[in-house]
Design an enzyme around this catalytic site. Structure first.
Site, mmCIF file in Angstrom:
data_model
loop_
_atom_site.group_PDB
_atom_site.id
_atom_site.type_symbol
_atom_site.label_atom_id
_atom_site.label_comp_id
_atom_site.label_asym_id
_atom_site.label_seq_id
_atom_site.Cartn_x
_atom_site.Cartn_y
_atom_site.Cartn_z
ATOM 1 N N THR A 167 2.470 11.726 -1.710
ATOM 2 C CA THR A 167 1.821 12.796 -2.464
ATOM 3 C C THR A 167 2.585 14.042 -2.089
ATOM 4 O O THR A 167 3.195 14.075 -1.030
ATOM 5 C CB THR A 167 0.366 12.954 -1.949
ATOM 6 O OG1 THR A 167 -0.316 11.738 -2.144
ATOM 7 C CG2 THR A 167 -0.392 14.077 -2.622
ATOM 8 N N ARG A 195 -7.637 3.444 -10.450
ATOM 9 C CA ARG A 195 -7.853 3.758 -9.030
ATOM 10 C C ARG A 195 -7.553 5.232 -8.759
ATOM 11 O O ARG A 195 -6.505 5.742 -9.151
ATOM 12 C CB ARG A 195 -6.946 2.874 -8.166
ATOM 13 C CG ARG A 195 -6.991 3.175 -6.665
ATOM 14 C CD ARG A 195 -5.858 4.095 -6.239
ATOM 15 N NE ARG A 195 -5.773 4.247 -4.778
ATOM 16 C CZ ARG A 195 -5.030 5.175 -4.186
ATOM 17 N NH1 ARG A 195 -4.309 6.017 -4.902
ATOM 18 N NH2 ARG A 195 -5.002 5.259 -2.880
ATOM 19 N N GLY A 219 -0.808 9.561 2.386
ATOM 20 C CA GLY A 219 -0.940 8.213 2.936
ATOM 21 C C GLY A 219 -2.094 7.491 2.275
ATOM 22 O O GLY A 219 -2.487 7.831 1.162
HETATM 23 N N1 ASP Z 1 -2.859 9.693 -0.682
HETATM 24 C C1 ASP Z 1 -2.253 9.175 -1.882
HETATM 25 C C2 ASP Z 1 -3.188 8.249 -2.551
HETATM 26 O O1 ASP Z 1 -3.879 7.515 -1.868
HETATM 27 C C3 ASP Z 1 -0.976 8.468 -1.663
HETATM 28 C C4 ASP Z 1 -0.129 8.991 -0.565
HETATM 29 O O2 ASP Z 1 -0.160 10.162 -0.251
HETATM 30 O O3 ASP Z 1 0.601 8.208 0.057
HETATM 31 O O4 ASP Z 1 -3.196 8.196 -3.758
#
Ligand code: ASP
Length: 309
Positions: A167, A195, A219
């Protein structure tokens, strides 16, 4: 009190613009939106905007959010398809609607209403990588009936936390000492359609309160949703904890989670004194983030702390 900007490494295409605007006295929302738009349009950033990874059906669904830490107005969009700048749609939700979060078709309808720029977010390379996965992993019987097949099992098989999850997160303290946050993502590669991760969920993926500070997560969004991580960090500061201790408490909350997708997560936080902390939990490699502070000619990369959960 000093101006500050913290953004993660995905923020590379936009950090300079946001820092420049903050240095010139712009408000945090304007500065963050301008920076994130550059990230969204940059197809080399594979987890944000155009060029982001698609869902299980090969469709790019984008999530974004902004929060104004002074008014506590927020705006977010989830699973929006076909628009170049979800961050600007999120900002318009914040400014023009009595709502905080729009998803799917409703978000697209609103985006069209405000004349948001349309695009095909599935670049040829993202499509190629998705198709390779499809050919290798989807049984022939399902391929024949695609997309009218159950996706739950495929979704479990597709979970690879090292593949295409990230992100971009921006946290700022501006010249008026107001604290703002913005985030944008294509979410989890090969996610189940519809989702939403933490990014469009205010309080999970980002939060800001000009009296105390701001936080944002990257994450495994499922973890940040379950622990309410961004809001927790800011609330711990409100309860009197230092930035350092507030992040530690939020890490402790994450440590209590059982079952589900407990993978890696990175916490980013700033406080109103201009301090910051970035902690990468369960990171297997060194992560860096961008830091710009008042007086800096430009932002520079810093290594994140790494802590095992
Ligand atoms: N946090 C984001 C999500 O779960 C993905 C990421 O930042 O890795 O969509």
């Amino acid at each position: 009190m000093a101006r500050i900007l913290v953004t993660n490494s995905e923020g590379t295409p936009g950090v300079g613009k946001t820092a420049e605007l903050l240095a010139a006295g712009a408000g945090g929302l304007d500065a963050i939106e301008a920076g994130i738009r550059l990230v969204e349009a940059d197809t080399s950033i594979r987890t944000v905007g155009r060029g982001g990874w698609p869902n299980l059906l090969g469709e790019v669904e984008l999530d974004a959010a902004m929060i104004d830490g002074s008014s506590f107005r927020s705006g977010a969009v989830g699973a929006v398809k076909g628009f170049l700048h979800p961050i600007s749609i999120a900002r318009a939700v914040l400014e023009r609607l009595p709502h905080e979060l729009l998803v799917g078709e409703g978000a697209a309808r609103f985006a069209a209403e405000i004349n948001a720029e349309t695009t095909n977010n599935l670049t040829p390379d993202s499509e190629r990588v998705w198709r390779e996965w499809f050919e290798e992993n989807v049984p022939a019987a399902d391929r024949a009936k695609w997309p009218d097949v159950p996706l739950a099992t495929l979704c479990q098989q597709a979970i690879d936390p090292e593949k295409g999850m990230d992100t971009t997160v921006f946290l700022s303290l501006d010249s008026k000492q107001e604290i703002m946050a913005g985030v944008s993502t294509s979410g989890w590669a090969w996610k189940y359609p519809g989702r939403l991760g933490d990014s469009p969920i205010i309080g999970a993926g980002c939060y800001a309160d000009s009296r105390y500070g701001a936080a944002a997560c990257t994450g495994t969004g499922e973890m940040a949703i379950r622990a309410g991580s961004a809001r927790a960090i800011v609330l711990y500061m409100k309860m009197g904890l230092s930035l350092e201790a507030a992040v530690d408490e939020a890490i402790d909350d994450l440590r209590q989670l059982r079952g589900g997708l407990l993978q890696r997560i990175t916490l980013h936080a700033i406080d109103r004194a201009g301090r910051h902390r970035v902690v990468a939990l369960n990171a297997e490699k060194q992560l860096t983030y961008w830091l710009w502070q008042e007086g800096d000619a430009e932002a520079h990369a810093e290594p994140a702390e790494i802590i095992a959960l």
